[in-house]
Design an enzyme around this catalytic site. Structure first.
Site, PDB file in Angstrom:
ATOM      1  N   ASP A  32      -6.365   3.465  -3.127  1.00 54.68           N
ATOM      2  CA  ASP A  32      -6.519   3.112  -1.714  1.00 54.68           C
ATOM      3  C   ASP A  32      -7.965   3.233  -1.257  1.00 54.68           C
ATOM      4  O   ASP A  32      -8.430   2.447  -0.417  1.00 54.68           O
ATOM      5  CB  ASP A  32      -5.608   3.988  -0.851  1.00 54.68           C
ATOM      6  N   ASP A  55       0.862  -1.186   0.000  1.00 57.34           N
ATOM      7  CA  ASP A  55       0.000   0.000   0.000  1.00 57.34           C
ATOM      8  C   ASP A  55       0.895   1.230   0.000  1.00 57.34           C
ATOM      9  O   ASP A  55       1.540   1.536   1.001  1.00 57.34           O
ATOM     10  CB  ASP A  55      -0.915  -0.016   1.226  1.00 57.34           C
TER      11      ASP A  55
END
Length: 307
Positions: free
Chosen positions: A109, A6
């Protein structure tokens, strides 16, 4: 095992997952000047310190909101582990309809968090008991689980570089949301623009009424953002017109969430869970592309024992 990456504006999170279990979670700064080779060395060293068997990492998935680092992360995975990662973006199967005016403008995200949050609602169909501000919200993965479909929508509050609110309909559609300045950004603006105010630790003050500059600023930051969350969630619920659960994630979630009335649960690993889910939804097609047969799954998607 699956390596989930991420890439945020401030930090990069690396999660090693086996089945549904997150075995290891490490972070580093989002340094745009580092090369893929430098990141490859760094990540291998961090995982080696955790005694991770690097040879068992056979799959990878990436979500990035920093375009200049996306290719760097792909290079990192290829150099360090010799595998081709799945990059979350247009054309990747998420299992979620995107109702944004231009779906390509939604940060990866935010979609990943929405996917994980919708699954959380399905597994936790009953709302958490009501609590007063200051009470600890539940952890995302600890409540009793069920197999019922989501009966409500869900709002994800992500305390990152920006504080985002993402809305998912009861049918599992990504609707849109809100982007507000992040807590650290706001605090830095205050410190830099006010000559007589020095930097303070972002922490819970002893009371709302500060009796010195440090406690006064901490109160404004912590309780101010708690009020922002409650106010925006209330407006979102009224506009949406259907019940919504609220789950939080991000670096400062565990500081702010207990001071709110709206947030029911905190899941520090929500984004990594969403990355795993998206990888699994694309694993069959990727297995076929690799010549493993139409129904084959890469090993990381087959699952493993949980702690």
């Amino acid at each position: 095992m699956l390596l989930a990456i991420d890439v945020g504006n401030t930090n990069i999170s690396f999660g090693v997952l086996e089945g549904e279990a997150l075995r290891h979670h490490v972070r580093c700064e989002s340094a745009r000047s580092r090369t893929a080779d430098e990141y490859a060395v760094l990540v291998r060293q961090m995982l080696d310190l955790r005694r991770v068997d690097l040879a068992r990492i056979d799959s990878a998935v990436i979500a990035s909101v920093v375009p200049t680092l996306t290719d760097t992360m792909v290079g990192l995975v290829e150099r360090a582990f010799g595998i081709e990662p799945l990059v979350v973006g247009p054309g990747v199967k998420t299992g979620m309809s995107i109702l944004y005016e231009n779906p390509r403008e939604v940060g990866a995200d935010r979609i990943v968090n929405a996917v994980a949050a919708h699954e959380w609602v399905k597994r936790h169909p009953e709302p958490a008991p009501a609590r007063e501000p200051g009470g600890e919200p539940g952890r995302g993965g600890e409540a009793g689980r069920g197999d019922g479909a989501a009966a409500t929508g869900v709002i994800v509050v992500d305390f990152g570089t920006a504080t985002t609110f993402d809305c998912v309909t009861p049918r599992g559609e990504y609707l849109g949301g809100v982007i507000a300045p992040g807590i650290q950004i706001s605090a830095e603006a205050l410190f830099s623009r006010a000559a007589r105010l020095s930097r303070v630790e972002i922490a819970l003050p002893p009371r709302v009424v500060g009796r010195n500059p440090v406690h006064s600023m901490q109160s404004g930051i912590v309780y101010g953002y708690a009020g922002l969350v409650d106010g925006l969630v209330g407006r979102l619920r009224r506009e949406l017109g259907y019940p919504c659960r609220v789950i939080a994630t991000g670096g400062l979630a565990r500081l702010i969430a207990p001071q709110t009335e709206a947030i029911e649960a905190v899941d520090d690993d929500l984004t990594l869970t969403g990355l795993r889910l998206i990888y699994e939804r694309n694993a069959h097609e990727r297995g076929a592309e690799r010549g493993s047969g139409p129904g084959a799954l890469p090993p990381a998607a087959r699952g493993g024992g949980q702690d």
